[in-house]
Design an enzyme around this catalytic site. Sequence first.
Site, short mmCIF file in Angstrom:
data_model
loop_
_atom_site.label_atom_id
_atom_site.label_comp_id
_atom_site.label_asym_id
_atom_site.label_seq_id
_atom_site.Cartn_x
_atom_site.Cartn_y
_atom_site.Cartn_z
N LYS A 293 0.86 -1.19 0.00
CA LYS A 293 0.00 0.00 0.00
C LYS A 293 0.90 1.24 0.00
O LYS A 293 1.79 1.38 0.86
CB LYS A 293 -0.89 -0.04 1.25
CG LYS A 293 -2.16 0.77 1.14
CD LYS A 293 -3.06 0.46 2.33
CE LYS A 293 -4.36 1.21 2.28
NZ LYS A 293 -5.12 1.07 3.52
O1 G3P Z 1 -9.14 2.18 4.33
C1 G3P Z 1 -8.94 3.48 4.81
C2 G3P Z 1 -9.59 3.62 6.12
O2 G3P Z 1 -8.94 2.84 7.08
C3 G3P Z 1 -9.76 5.00 6.58
O3 G3P Z 1 -10.95 4.98 7.27
O4 G3P Z 1 -12.63 5.78 8.82
O5 G3P Z 1 -10.21 6.38 9.14
O6 G3P Z 1 -11.53 7.39 7.30
P1 G3P Z 1 -11.35 6.21 8.19
#
Ligand code: G3P
Length: 220
Positions: free
Chosen positions: A89
């Site tokens: 990633k």
């Molecule tokens: O896959 C990306 C994710 O982990 C981010 O999620 O909820 O932190 O915006 P969030």
Amino acid sequence: MLFFIDTANLNHIREAAELGILDGVTTNPSLMAKEGITGEANILKHYREICNIVGPDKDVSAEVISTDYAGMIKEGKALAELHENIVVKVPMTVDGVKAISTFSSMDIKTNCTLVFSAGQAILAAKAGATYLSPFIGRIDDITWDGIKLIEEISEIYTMQAYDTAILAASIRTPLHIVQAAKAGADVVTCPLSAIMGLFKHPLTDIGLAQFLADHKKANG
Ligand code: G3P
């Protein structure tokens, strides 16, 4: 559409895998830190454990910490050698796009992360990213429309016949999953809570209770 779980929590990964619908896992440094996984050796061990839980042919995204091209390549190669499931990633930066292009020529799978625009999506596809991760929840957080971005990228990728898969990330709710599917996402990565939310419907609960009550009445 493939279902990935977005977590570094082994119990959540096991629970999703047991449902029989799990196609892969995404992690990021914040999710690893949330589980208290620190230090290079422990981090690598944890990735290996995740790969072993999900089994063969399930992609597991492991994010590089380096921000420079040389560092990303060194780190990404080490991650890719860790297990055949690993997808490297890489953040959407100038060095990140260069690194994705190099990984692509080495047949190392990549997931381009922190994507917030169609222009970035074009760059990642041109570099040969395996997956593209637009963060729909974080776009919604600032009152833009995350799902609209998935639609826009889906239209461009179809029109241009790009091979990169759209992986809708930063999913927060079951509704996001349904909307991402309608918008043309190839993959969704979501927390366990959003996946489990898809099961819920009061008419299912009421209907099942009625069936069981009728069966009991008729059979004693
Ligand atoms: O896959 C990306 C994710 O982990 C981010 O999620 O909820 O932190 O915006 P969030």
